[in-house]
Each structure stands twice: as C-alpha cells, then as structure tokens.
Design a protein around this motif. Structure first.
Motif, mmCIF file in Angstrom:
data_model
loop_
_atom_site.group_PDB
_atom_site.id
_atom_site.type_symbol
_atom_site.label_atom_id
_atom_site.label_comp_id
_atom_site.label_asym_id
_atom_site.label_seq_id
_atom_site.Cartn_x
_atom_site.Cartn_y
_atom_site.Cartn_z
ATOM 1 N N LEU A 167 31.746 45.063 48.938
ATOM 2 C CA LEU A 167 31.215 46.543 49.146
ATOM 3 C C LEU A 167 31.585 47.387 47.790
ATOM 4 N N ASP A 168 31.147 48.623 47.799
ATOM 5 C CA ASP A 168 31.056 49.349 46.788
ATOM 6 C C ASP A 168 32.799 50.061 46.672
ATOM 7 N N ARG A 169 33.305 49.721 47.770
ATOM 8 C CA ARG A 169 34.818 50.253 47.790
ATOM 9 C C ARG A 169 35.513 49.195 47.240
ATOM 10 N N ASP A 170 35.001 48.005 47.324
ATOM 11 C CA ASP A 170 35.969 46.872 46.633
ATOM 12 C C ASP A 170 35.707 46.891 45.298
ATOM 13 N N LEU A 171 34.799 47.377 44.641
ATOM 14 C CA LEU A 171 34.556 47.503 43.238
ATOM 15 C C LEU A 171 35.702 48.631 42.685
ATOM 16 N N GLN A 172 35.569 49.883 43.477
ATOM 17 C CA GLN A 172 36.629 50.913 43.186
ATOM 18 C C GLN A 172 37.878 50.454 43.283
ATOM 19 N N THR A 198 30.917 57.182 38.567
ATOM 20 C CA THR A 198 31.032 56.899 40.010
ATOM 21 C C THR A 198 30.590 55.360 40.187
ATOM 22 N N ILE A 199 31.022 54.927 41.446
ATOM 23 C CA ILE A 199 30.638 53.714 42.045
ATOM 24 C C ILE A 199 30.280 53.883 43.575
ATOM 25 N N ARG A 200 29.074 53.841 43.740
ATOM 26 C CA ARG A 200 28.536 54.267 45.230
ATOM 27 C C ARG A 200 27.507 53.128 45.835
ATOM 28 N N ALA A 201 27.216 53.169 46.899
ATOM 29 C CA ALA A 201 26.201 52.350 47.516
ATOM 30 C C ALA A 201 25.012 53.127 48.112
ATOM 31 N N ILE A 206 24.575 48.528 44.971
ATOM 32 C CA ILE A 206 25.703 49.201 44.399
ATOM 33 C C ILE A 206 25.437 49.717 43.073
ATOM 34 N N LEU A 207 25.564 51.074 43.216
ATOM 35 C CA LEU A 207 25.394 51.833 41.778
ATOM 36 C C LEU A 207 26.595 52.306 40.958
ATOM 37 N N ALA A 237 44.270 43.332 44.974
ATOM 38 C CA ALA A 237 44.114 41.729 44.991
ATOM 39 C C ALA A 237 44.582 41.068 46.215
ATOM 40 N N ARG A 238 45.384 41.499 46.998
ATOM 41 C CA ARG A 238 45.980 40.916 48.153
ATOM 42 C C ARG A 238 44.789 40.989 49.230
ATOM 43 N N LEU A 239 44.135 42.239 49.172
ATOM 44 C CA LEU A 239 43.194 42.294 50.440
ATOM 45 C C LEU A 239 42.027 41.590 49.915
ATOM 46 N N LEU A 240 41.694 41.591 48.805
ATOM 47 C CA LEU A 240 40.282 40.638 48.594
ATOM 48 C C LEU A 240 40.765 39.207 48.686
#
Length: 300
Positions: A167-172, A198-201, A206-207, A237-240
C-alpha cells in the motif's frame, strides 16, 4: 389331519403388495387413454408450429445481433488502434522532452559553475544535495517490497482480498523510518523525495509526486553506517516483516556500497504575499441616508 382341521390363510398386505404393486386406478387411467380418440388436425400440429416459429425468430435475432457485432468491429478496432497510436506518440514526445530537459539542466549547471566562484558553487551543490535538487552518491540501504501472489478461489476462480499487497502507506512508513534513521537522501523507484514530495494511491496505482510507480518497489537511501541497524529496529520494519510472514508479502533490505540517487525535478513553489493596505474613502462619498445615491442609479 382331517379336512375340518385344515386352515386357509388369506394373503396379508405385504404379499398383496408384491403381487400387485400398482394401484388399480393406474390401469384404469391407462385404459381410458388408450380408448380415447387421438388428437388430430390443428391440435396436433399447433404446438409444433409454435415451437418452430419460436426457434426461427430466435435464430433471426441471433443472426441480426451477430451481424451488428461484426459490422461494428472495424470501427471499434480503428478507434482502439487510434488510441494506442496516440498513447505511443505521447510517450515518445514525453521521453524526448524529458531528454531535452536533462540536457538543458546540465547546460545550466555548467554555465552556473563557470559563472560562480569555487566556494559559492560548492556551497550551492551542497544545498542542492540536501534539498534533493542535486544528484548524490554514497553508501546506503535499499529496501525492496513486492505484492504477495494473487490467490484465487478454488471453486469460483475469483481472487479474494490480497492482504499481502503493498500500500501507499507502506512506502510512507519505509521512507519515514529511513529519514528517522539518519538518511540524507531517499528515492522510490528512481523518484527522488524532497520536502514537498507526496506518496499517494489513485485507484490501484501508487503515485510518487503524481508519477506512477510499479512494483516491485525499491526504496533507496544514502546515510550513515548505522542506517541498516536503525531501520531493522524501526516499527515499520517489524510491521512489514509480520505482514510478510502472515500474508506472503516480499520484504527485504540490504546495504549497498556506492549508491547513486538522481536529482528531483524542481518543485513549483508558491509564495505568500501581504494583502494591500486598505485605503481611506474619499471625502464626500459618505453613505448617509440623506446623501446616499440610489443603488440603481436613479436618484433625483
């Protein structure tokens, strides 16, 4: 045993059922149908005629639909080919303009370095590197994430919700964790991040700075030697890593020596300006009752 002592046993219900399994009413009904006069004339041919007419009409409708589809196919193919040609033309024009912009930017840098003194040019290059407007090079870390394989239902064949999708929030979260770990420059699939990035979906894409990026996603960062350890200990990192174990998302990171990150495009900055000072009303233009003009211009 005498004849008087002999007993006669009537057939019970089960024996009678085995001997005559059908009710007598069925035989009577069959006999009546056999003796009835068979349908002749239009009574016999009417159902067949209706069926034949229905099949003929259905065949005509299918033939007309097929004819319309075949007749419209050339126009649809032509429109599709035109759109594909326009897309390829726009992509070629965009690539040519991008190459021209890179050449002009390099020429501007050469002219600027020639016009400035050595210390001023070095100071400006340092500022560009810090703000993301200049290309940087050094040791760093590369984080790679990719979507989990699609799993389709064994019965319907339709894919369900992919909880292992990036998801975009993962890259954020990755970018923020790298910044927090001391990264000096960060890019996502070659798109350099700045203070206004900006990192958006948008739908399923993903943009990054309104430019689409396609997985697998690589987040590259240049920073100190402790960057890998700090990122490993981060909450992102722990979440991913948990999502990777439970849902199959691909997640890995590694140290890279001599990493080069490109420069970002110059942002379109907007500056606030103070509002003009209010001016005093001219004399004689008071809006009292007695001297106020009519709002429609029809005062006496």
């Amino acid at each position: 045993m005498t004849g008087q002592d002999r007993r006669t046993y009537a057939a019970d219900f089960l024996t009678e059922l085995f001997h005559n399994p059908l009710d007598p009413g069925y035989a009577d009904a069959a006999e009546r149908r056999r003796r009835a006069v068979p349908a002749t004339g239009w009574r016999r041919s009417a159902p067949r005629a209706v069926t034949l007419v229905t099949l003929v009409l259905l065949g005509l409708l299918l033939a007309m639909a097929y004819r319309e589809t075949v007749a419209a196919e050339p126009s649809r193919s032509k429109a599709r080919a035109g759109l594909v040609a326009q897309i390829k033309q726009r992509e070629a024009e965009n690539a040519a303009l991008t190459e021209q912009a890179d050449r002009l930017r390099a020429e501007v840098l050469r002219q600027r370095d020639a016009a400035l003194s050595g210390s001023a040019a070095a100071n400006l290059r340092n500022l560009e590197a810090a703000t993301g407007l200049g290309r940087v090079r050094g040791d760093g870390l590369v984080v790679r994430v990719a979507d989990a394989p699609e799993k389709s239902d064994g019965v319907t064949g339709v894919g369900g919700t992919n909880l292992g999708r990036v998801l975009d929030r993962d890259l954020q979260d990755i970018a923020n964790a790298l910044w927090s770990g001391g990264a000096e420059a960060v890019s996502i699939n070659g798109q350099r991040l700045t203070a206004t990035s900006t990192i958006r979906a948008a739908g399923g894409a993903i943009l990054v700075d309104f430019k689409p990026v396609i997985g697998p996603y690589e987040v590259s960062a240049i920073g100190p030697g402790q960057l890998e350890r700090r990122f490993r200990d981060s909450a992102a990192a722990r979440l991913l890593d948990s999502v990777s174990e439970k849902h199959g998302m691909s997640f890995e990171f590694r140290k890279v020596d001599d990493l080069t990150l490109p420069a970002a495009t110059e942002p379109q900055l907007r500056f606030a300006t103070p509002s003009p000072e209010p001016t005093a009303a001219p004399s004689g233009s008071s809006t009292g009752r007695g001297g106020s003009p009519s709002p429609l211009g029809g005062g006496r």
